[in-house]
Design an enzyme around this catalytic site. Structure first.
Site: not given
Length: 328
Positions: A171, A189
């Site tokens: 994560d 992104d």
């Protein structure tokens, strides 16, 4: 009309009605029922023309579809294209990567969060002075495609196997919270947060952006992908407002392909000190970032700018970006 002819017509009518019903049931099953592709390919992002779904996978973080159309490959996450082997993907990667790389004082250590496709990593590798790239993605399946799906590996030039590149399955928020050292350029992104995946909002929050204050080298730059400007200008301005609240100077820009794809992508460049369009000098060859294009990228159309006054700040505890997405 003979009895035999009448019987034949009734038979053909019965066959036609049966096939029609079966066809309608199949369409319902495919597009709305249990076999629906809409969880994997949204109507908005569905390819034009014929295409085939090569694979559908539900991962811990998203619903993934691998699609082939006219020799091009599209990788979907939660209904929307995450990356592809199309020319507009090359345009997108150039716009996202080369602006922050151009203004950063150094380009030795780069962090990319959400780079499983390897395409943005490929663009960073064009800079010979870059010594280390850390590419992070939460979804192991996306990273596996970037490393092993041959059409994509050919497109990204094997970037994720390059010796300068370290790939991490994690994560993005957790990775940054536990990371050591600093980066010269940070690229974000990431997919938009949604009702199904509200936790993604923590990767766009003021609290997350503040973490980079201690992770960014002096003179460094942050590039943030901000969804589609033309359909959701409020989204871009909210990200800008959130970055500003986290203490950065922001230069918004866009990449207009409305004529080709009916889209205009939005981006934010975040730095510790103010940056102007005149500070953007790209030192490597690119296909699509001509001087004329760069001039247009930093001119924000009035039709987008009028939404700036309503920008709201995304935090760990609200649903600002989700509400914007749902209202479009």
């Amino acid at each position: 009309m003979t009895i035999q002819t009448t019987g034949m017509l009734w038979l053909l009518s019965g066959v036609f009605i049966t096939l029609l019903i079966e066809g309608l049931l199949w369409l319902y099953w495919r597009f709305w029922g249990a076999g629906s592709i809409r969880d994997y390919i949204s109507e908005y992002d569905e390819p034009e023309g014929d295409y085939r779904i090569v694979q559908r996978i539900k991962t811990p973080t998203q619903r993934v579809a691998l699609v082939e159309t006219e020799g091009k490959w599209l990788i979907y996450g939660n209904g929307y294209v995450m990356f592809s082997t199309t020319e507009d993907e090359r345009m997108y990667a150039e716009a996202l990567i080369h602006i922050p790389m151009a203004v950063a004082k150094k380009r030795q250590r780069i962090l990319i969060i959400g780079g499983g496709g390897g395409i943005t990593t490929r663009e960073v590798l064009r800079y010979p002075e870059t010594m280390e790239i850390t590419t992070v993605d939460a979804d192991a399946m996306m990273m596996d495609f970037g490393k092993n799906l041959q059409p994509l590996v050919k497109f990204n030039k094997g970037a994720l196997h390059h010796p300068k590149v370290q790939t991490v399955i994690a994560d993005g928020r957790s990775f940054v919270e536990h990371a050591e050292g600093k980066w010269d350029v940070i690229i974000l992104d990431l997919p938009e947060p949604s009702r199904d995946y509200p936790e993604l909002g923590r990767l766009f929050s003021v609290e997350f952006y503040r973490l980079f204050q201690e992770r960014l080298e002096p003179g460094g730059a942050i590039g943030v992908a901000c969804s589609v400007f033309s359909s959701s200008p409020e989204y871009v301005w909210s990200i800008q407002a959130t970055l500003e609240a986290a203490g950065y100077h922001i230069l918004p820009y866009h990449f207009d392909i409305i004529v080709e794809e009916e889209e205009d992508w939005g981006f934010c460049l975040a730095t510790a000190a103010p940056v102007s369009p005149g500070d953007v000098h790209i030192s490597v060859p690119t296909r699509h970032l001509s001087p004329a294009r760069l001039q247009d990228m930093f001119h924000i159309p009035y039709g987008y700018s009028i939404y700036k006054r309503d920008a709201k700040i995304q935090t760990d505890h609200n649903r600002v970006l989700i509400e914007i997405e749902e209202s479009d």
